[in-house]
Design a protein around this motif. Structure first.
Motif, PDB file in Angstrom:
ATOM      1  N   VAL A   1       0.885  -1.175   0.000  1.00 37.44           N
ATOM      2  CA  VAL A   1       0.000   0.000   0.000  1.00 37.44           C
ATOM      3  C   VAL A   1       0.918   1.219   0.000  1.00 37.44           C
ATOM      4  CG1 VAL A   1      -1.705   1.272   1.371  1.00 37.44           C
ATOM      5  CG2 VAL A   1      -1.811  -1.230   1.278  1.00 37.44           C
ATOM      6  N   GLU A   2       0.804   2.061  -1.027  1.00 36.30           N
ATOM      7  CA  GLU A   2       1.738   3.188  -1.162  1.00 36.30           C
ATOM      8  C   GLU A   2       0.993   4.449  -1.573  1.00 36.30           C
ATOM      9  OE1 GLU A   2       5.380   1.447  -3.630  1.00 36.30           O
ATOM     10  OE2 GLU A   2       3.477   0.394  -3.952  1.00 36.30           O
ATOM     11  N   ASN A   3       1.455   5.580  -1.069  1.00 37.70           N
ATOM     12  CA  ASN A   3       0.898   6.850  -1.526  1.00 37.70           C
ATOM     13  C   ASN A   3       1.552   7.248  -2.835  1.00 37.70           C
ATOM     14  OD1 ASN A   3       0.577   7.400   1.775  1.00 37.70           O
ATOM     15  ND2 ASN A   3      -1.075   8.120   0.456  1.00 37.70           N
ATOM     16  N   ILE A   4       0.700   7.542  -3.844  1.00 39.91           N
ATOM     17  CA  ILE A   4       1.204   8.010  -5.142  1.00 39.91           C
ATOM     18  C   ILE A   4       0.459   9.309  -5.409  1.00 39.91           C
ATOM     19  CG2 ILE A   4       1.413   7.475  -7.618  1.00 39.91           C
ATOM     20  CD1 ILE A   4       2.645   5.122  -6.385  1.00 39.91           C
ATOM     21  N   GLY A   5       1.159  10.449  -5.266  1.00 43.81           N
ATOM     22  CA  GLY A   5       0.480  11.744  -5.399  1.00 43.81           C
ATOM     23  C   GLY A   5      -0.619  11.849  -4.360  1.00 43.81           C
ATOM     24  N   THR A   6      -1.827  12.211  -4.809  1.00 45.28           N
ATOM     25  CA  THR A   6      -2.934  12.333  -3.840  1.00 45.28           C
ATOM     26  C   THR A   6      -3.711  11.020  -3.704  1.00 45.28           C
ATOM     27  OG1 THR A   6      -4.379  13.086  -5.598  1.00 45.28           O
ATOM     28  CG2 THR A   6      -3.278  14.802  -4.292  1.00 45.28           C
ATOM     29  N   LYS A   7      -3.289  10.000  -4.395  1.00 50.42           N
ATOM     30  CA  LYS A   7      -4.002   8.709  -4.366  1.00 50.42           C
ATOM     31  C   LYS A   7      -3.226   7.677  -3.540  1.00 50.42           C
ATOM     32  CE  LYS A   7      -7.140   9.932  -7.471  1.00 50.42           C
ATOM     33  NZ  LYS A   7      -8.570   9.965  -7.246  1.00 50.42           N
TER      34      LYS A   7
ATOM     35  N   ASP B   1      -3.231   9.811   7.643  1.00 54.25           N
ATOM     36  CA  ASP B   1      -2.211  10.486   6.825  1.00 54.25           C
ATOM     37  C   ASP B   1      -2.223   9.871   5.432  1.00 54.25           C
ATOM     38  OD1 ASP B   1      -1.463  12.043   8.931  1.00 54.25           O
ATOM     39  OD2 ASP B   1       0.517  11.160   9.225  1.00 54.25           O
ATOM     40  N   GLY B   2      -2.232  10.705   4.415  1.00 52.24           N
ATOM     41  CA  GLY B   2      -2.231  10.218   3.026  1.00 52.24           C
ATOM     42  C   GLY B   2      -3.459   9.392   2.694  1.00 52.24           C
TER      43      GLY B   2
END
Ligand SMILES: Cc1cc2nc3c(=O)[nH]c(=O)nc-3n(C[C@H](O)[C@H](O)[C@H](O)COP(=O)(O)OP(=O)(O)OC[C@H]3O[C@@H](n4cnc5c(N)ncnc54)[C@H](O)[C@@H]3O)c2cc1C
Length: 462
Positions: free
Chosen positions: A256-262, A419-420
């Protein structure tokens, strides 16, 4: 969100109680703002997945039955959210007539444990039962001693608050608390530890390392309250919560990773090994902390400090270990016409742990946390669970993760819930014992943050 705004895509990972409840709440948003998709690595929903269908043959000719594994009892006072949800969903639950027998592990494997105390819970048989082999005088002294210790501990639960980091700068463990309130060691060893270790399903040492606050809070809120189980099994809860749910079974989430705002989820299909990934607006992790640490990098080191253990529940028909305690117990049970059959729970301890053998009316036995061998030929089924434990360190970490960002505060090193747009829910995601109520409390927290009303809290000012 305005009328023309696109619906937000939410992924929920895990279909235990926490995942299913969170998905249910978000799907019932009155404004329909969330598209919820659920991921589960097993090939069936998880809440009821370890339960066992006892066939008429297994149950010695009696009716076929569904055995909930784990049993998942709950009590008024501690489980307000869970009870409200069950009432809202129309889930039937009832108060089983449990009878506890406490015994010590015999010195040799061929001997049987004989109980030193027997007690009917849910106040259905007062006073306690007298075990075979104990004189009336000995039994009376034991019961009086026990009553004094029990009420002393309960009084302390109400009037002697445990020390916490918030109140005193240091966390008091259960070990330190029972010493401070001078709970006699005989009572701690023979009564307190067996009963609470079987609630927490862990070793005595692990339990003594719990924050004292957890047990004191549990002791206070369940005082004189009935314990319940879902009638017919949690299969009914699973069915209600998952109606019309979009669910990907057999998908093991690997990152599970934050990519930009997604938020991007990567997963592997457990049937064909195919890997996939997709972007979501929000991701809810409804998995145990060891899994959170392995798939969500920002919490890798924090989750390593949250203790977990493995617990087995075994359904079997090896009666050799409990025959004596069982006979002694059944002899004294006065069943009136129309009374439902009691459920004996034989708790047998050695110096470090307690196993609990549930004598089900279907005449199968369910041993949780087995510490003596069970005849393999008599085993019908074994389920293995990850049990999340508590410690002073893990309480600090969990509380920090779920604390609010304060305005003007420098961005903390530690990741915080939300967060994120990544959220955590689960039995362990609150400041208390790792039980079902934690699932409800943490799912409600996500609902509040996403501005969704919890259907069973409508009109509530709690
Ligand atoms: C032996 C035992 C007895 C208990 N007794 C009681 C009791 O009497 N009363 C009570 O209130 N509580 C009890 N509990 C605690 C309670 O059962 C748990 O706190 C609760 O079930 C936790 O639910 P959860 O949804 O947080 O997590 P879980 O039920 O652990 O669900 C997590 C889910 O995530 C899935 N998953 C894991 N990794 C991945 C991945 N990478 N990708 C996709 N899916 C994944 C798993 O398959 C699982 O379905 C007991 C627990 C145990 C072990």
């Amino acid at each position: 969100m305005g009328a023309n705004e696109p619906r937000k895509r939410v992924a929920v990972i895990g279909t235990g109680m926490a995942g299913l409840v969170t998905a249910y709440i978000l799907r019932s948003d009155a404004q329909g703002r969330y598209d919820v998709e659920v991921f589960e690595k097993q090939d069936k929903l998880s809440l009821d997945s370890a339960s066992y269908n006892l066939s008429a043959q297994d149950s010695a000719g009696k009716q076929a039955e569904r055995l909930d594994l784990p049993m998942r009892t709950f009590a008024a006072g501690y489980y307000e959210g869970l009870k409200r949800m069950y009432d809202y969903l129309g889930i039937p639950y009832g108060s089983l007539r449990f009878i506890y027998s406490l015994s010590n592990m015999p010195a040799t494997a061929t001997q049987q444990a004989s109980p030193y105390y027997m007690h009917a819970s849910n106040n259905h048989q007062i006073p306690p039962l007298r075990p075979d082999g104990l004189s009336w005088a000995g039994w009376l002294i034991e019961v009086c001693y026990l009553a004094i210790c029990y009420y002393w501990f309960k009084a302390c639960c109400f009037f002697v608050p445990p020390k916490t980091v918030e109140s005193c700068g240091a966390e008091e463990t259960l070990r330190q608390y029972v010493e401070r309130i001078m709970l006699p060691s005989y009572y701690v060893k023979h009564y307190f530890l067996p009963v609470f270790a079987s609630v927490a399903t862990c070793s005595h040492d692990a339990l003594m390392d719990f924050p004292a606050l957890d047990l004191v809070d549990y002791g206070r809120r369940t005082f004189r309250k009935n314990h319940y189980t879902v009638l017919g099994g949690v299969q009914h809860v699973e069915k209600k919560l998952s109606e019309n749910l979009t669910c990907r079974l057999g998908t093991e989430v690997t990152a599970v990773e934050n990519i930009g705002t997604k938020v991007q989820i990567s997963w592997t299909d457990t049937r064909d090994g195919k890997r996939s990934e997709r972007l979501f607006d929000h991701v809810v992790l409804a998995v145990t902390p060891d899994v959170v640490g392995s798939i969500f990098q920002p919490l890798r080191s924090a989750m390593a400090a949250v203790p977990t253990t493995t617990v087995e529940s075994v359904v079997h028909r090896d009666f050799s270990k409990i025959l004596d305690s069982s006979r002694s117990l059944w002899k004294q049970v006065n069943l009136k016409p129309g009374d439902s059959a009691p459920h004996p729970l034989h708790m047998c301890s050695n110096a470090t742990a307690t196993e609990t053998i549930h004598e089900h009316p279907s005449s199968a036995l369910i041993t949780t946390y087995p510490i003596t061998p069970i005849d393999a030929e008599k085993v019908l089924y074994t389920a293995t669970f990850t049990r999340v434990l508590r410690s002073s360190t893990s309480r600090q970490i969990v509380n920090q993760i779920f604390s609010q960002h304060r305005s003007g505060e420098e961005k903390s090193q530690l990741w915080r819930n939300g967060d994120g747009n990544v959220w955590l829910v689960g039995g362990w995601c609150w400041d208390g014992m790792v039980l079902l109520e934690g699932c409800l409390a943490s799912a409600t927290r996500v609902a509040n943050a996403l501005d969704v009303e919890v259907p069973w809290m409508k009109g509530s000012f709690l």
